[in-house]
Each structure stands twice: as structure tokens, then as C-alpha cells.
Design a protein around this motif. Structure first.
Motif, short mmCIF file in Angstrom:
data_model
loop_
_atom_site.label_atom_id
_atom_site.label_comp_id
_atom_site.label_asym_id
_atom_site.label_seq_id
_atom_site.Cartn_x
_atom_site.Cartn_y
_atom_site.Cartn_z
N GLY A 44 -30.54 87.18 2.35
CA GLY A 44 -29.84 87.06 1.40
C GLY A 44 -29.20 86.14 0.03
O GLY A 44 -29.26 85.73 -0.41
N ILE A 45 -29.06 85.11 1.14
CA ILE A 45 -28.52 83.45 0.76
C ILE A 45 -29.24 82.68 0.31
O ILE A 45 -29.16 82.19 -0.87
N VAL A 46 -30.48 83.06 0.35
CA VAL A 46 -31.97 81.83 0.07
C VAL A 46 -32.00 83.38 -1.30
O VAL A 46 -32.05 82.50 -2.62
N ASN A 47 -31.95 83.96 -1.17
CA ASN A 47 -32.53 84.97 -2.81
C ASN A 47 -30.81 85.01 -3.39
O ASN A 47 -31.08 84.45 -5.03
N ALA A 72 -33.52 78.56 8.30
CA ALA A 72 -34.40 76.94 8.29
C ALA A 72 -35.40 77.73 8.50
O ALA A 72 -36.80 77.74 7.57
N ASP A 73 -35.86 78.91 9.52
CA ASP A 73 -36.43 79.92 9.35
C ASP A 73 -37.11 79.94 8.18
O ASP A 73 -38.45 80.19 6.75
N THR A 74 -36.19 80.88 7.84
CA THR A 74 -36.00 81.97 6.19
C THR A 74 -36.83 80.43 5.37
O THR A 74 -37.64 80.90 4.60
N LEU A 75 -35.72 79.81 5.17
CA LEU A 75 -36.11 78.58 4.02
C LEU A 75 -37.99 77.82 4.16
O LEU A 75 -38.42 77.71 2.82
N LEU A 76 -38.71 78.20 5.27
CA LEU A 76 -39.83 77.55 5.61
C LEU A 76 -40.90 78.46 5.21
O LEU A 76 -42.02 78.33 5.17
N ALA A 77 -40.10 79.91 4.95
CA ALA A 77 -41.17 80.86 5.03
C ALA A 77 -41.48 81.08 3.47
O ALA A 77 -42.08 81.96 3.08
N GLN A 78 -40.55 80.83 3.09
CA GLN A 78 -40.94 80.48 1.34
C GLN A 78 -42.06 79.97 0.92
O GLN A 78 -42.84 79.39 1.68
N LEU A 128 -23.98 74.56 4.43
CA LEU A 128 -22.94 75.04 6.04
C LEU A 128 -22.59 76.75 5.68
O LEU A 128 -21.67 76.60 5.40
N ILE A 129 -23.16 76.61 6.85
CA ILE A 129 -23.73 78.87 7.18
C ILE A 129 -22.67 79.02 8.48
O ILE A 129 -23.33 78.39 9.18
N GLU A 130 -21.87 79.25 7.80
CA GLU A 130 -21.25 80.05 9.04
C GLU A 130 -20.34 78.07 9.50
O GLU A 130 -20.23 78.62 10.81
N VAL A 131 -19.64 77.46 9.02
CA VAL A 131 -19.53 76.83 9.43
C VAL A 131 -17.88 75.65 9.49
O VAL A 131 -16.88 75.93 10.61
N VAL A 132 -17.68 76.30 8.93
CA VAL A 132 -15.68 75.41 8.04
C VAL A 132 -14.64 76.33 8.51
O VAL A 132 -13.98 75.47 9.38
#
Length: 194
Positions: A44-47, A72-78, A128-132
Motif C-alpha cells: 500500500g505504501i509503494v502504491n 525493501a522486499d516489496t520495493l525489490l519485487a517491483q 522511515l516506516i513506523e520509526v519516529v
């Protein structure tokens, strides 16, 4: 009986060692848990990014505080993607990511000290996904400086965080010492006002 004398309810005082302990536990020791946010939401974030005109084709991307590397897995699957690197804070998290990404061209960076070994002006996008929500004001400022340092001019910092979270509702108590803490180490809540 002596242990009972030492027991006292108290709010935890997070420091680097305690943060490492809890994230080492989540990353390496805990056998069963609910899905991580990035595991559930990375697609969802990538989309969402693509919908807003971000073309990942030739970009240098860093997942800052990558956890188990789900984004990173999701991005690399693009189909068309630039480079995707990951950074993490805990020793066990770094070990996990090194084992996971050692077969592709992704770099794994230790973020436990700032500035990191990442060169200035390296990345087009830093996630920064769920970091701050895990950072106190000091580490939040250190992280902000570090991300600005490693972003290219005009680069994007993309942040997700729980909105207006009731931190008290998710606190637990250690039955050994009486320490009271948020069950996944959140220490700040965020609203539109900041």
C-alpha cells in the motif's frame, strides 16, 4: 522475599541498551507475533507513492529502521526499481538483514551511531516506516539531521507513524521489576499539530 522488596511500579527510562534489548527480542527471539506494520502495509505504501508520481525506476532508496526488511522486499519485487538499501539500529536486526539481503545488491547499514557510514547526498528517497514514534526528542533530532545529511538535494523523506495513538492504552508492566512501558516501545504520539 528480597526480590519483592525491590519491586516497585515505575515508568521505564528508555536508553540505547534497553531499546536494543526489546528490538533484539522482537527480531530474533520472539517466535510468534502479530504481523509487523511494514509486512502488512508495504504494498500500500509503494502504491500510494506511485499514485503520487514517484517513479522508483532510477532512484536510490533507503529503508531507514528497516526492521525485518519488508518494505525493501516489496520495493525489490517491483519490475523497474533503482537501488534499495536498508539500515537498522540493533545488532540482531543488522545480522538478520545481512543474512536476508546478502544475495542481492542491497547494502545494509548500521544506524546505531550518527553520523552513519552512509555518504552525504546519497539517496533520492528515505523511508522511515513506523520509526519516529520510537524516538525521544534527542534521537528524533539526531535522526532528522542524519536523514537530511544522506538525502540528495530535493530528495524525499517518507514517514509513516500511528496517528493520535493513546500510548497509555498499550502499556504493560514487567512482573519482575514493576517497569511500565509501551508493549512495542512507542514513546511519542503524533497529530496534525505535531
Amino acid at each position: 522475599i528480597n526480590k519483592m522488596n525491590k519491586f516497585k511500579y515505575h515508568e521505564i527510562e528508555w536508553n540505547g541498551e534497553k531499546v536494543n534489548r526489546i528490538w533484539n527480542y522482537f527480531t530474533k527471539i520472539q517466535k510468534s507475533q502479530t504481523k509487523w506494520f511494514a509486512e502488512l502495509m508495504s504494498s500500500g505504501i509503494v502504491n500510494f507513492c506511485k499514485l503520487h508520481g514517484i517513479n522508483f525506476k532510477n532512484l536510490k532508496i533507503l529503508d531507514y529502521g528497516a526492521g525485518k526488511g519488508f518494505l525493501a522486499d516489496t520495493l525489490l519485487a517491483q519490475k523497474k526499481i533503482g537501488t534499495v538499501d536498508v539500515g537498522e539500529f540493533s545488532k540482531e536486526g543488522l545480522e538478520f538483514l545481512n543474512n536476508k539481503f546478502n544475495k542481492n545488491s542491497s547494502k545494509v547499514f548500521d544506524l546505531s551511531a550518527t553520523p552513519s557510514q552512509i555518504q552525504e547526498n546519497t539517496y533520492d528517497v528515505v523511508f522511515l516506516i513506523e520509526v519516529v514514534e520510537h524516538l525521544d526528542d534527542h534521537y528524533l533530532e539526531e535522526t532528522r539531521k542524519e536523514v537530511y545529511r544522506i538525502l540528495k538535494p530535493g530528495g524525499l523523506m517518507i514517514i509513516t507513524t500511528p496517528f493520535n495513538e493513546d500510548l497509555e492504552a498499550n502499556k504493560v508492566c514487567c512482573p519482575d521489576c514493576g517497569s511500565i512501558f509501551h508493549r512495542v516501545q512507542h514513546i511519542q504520539t503524533w497529530t496534525y499539530e505535531g
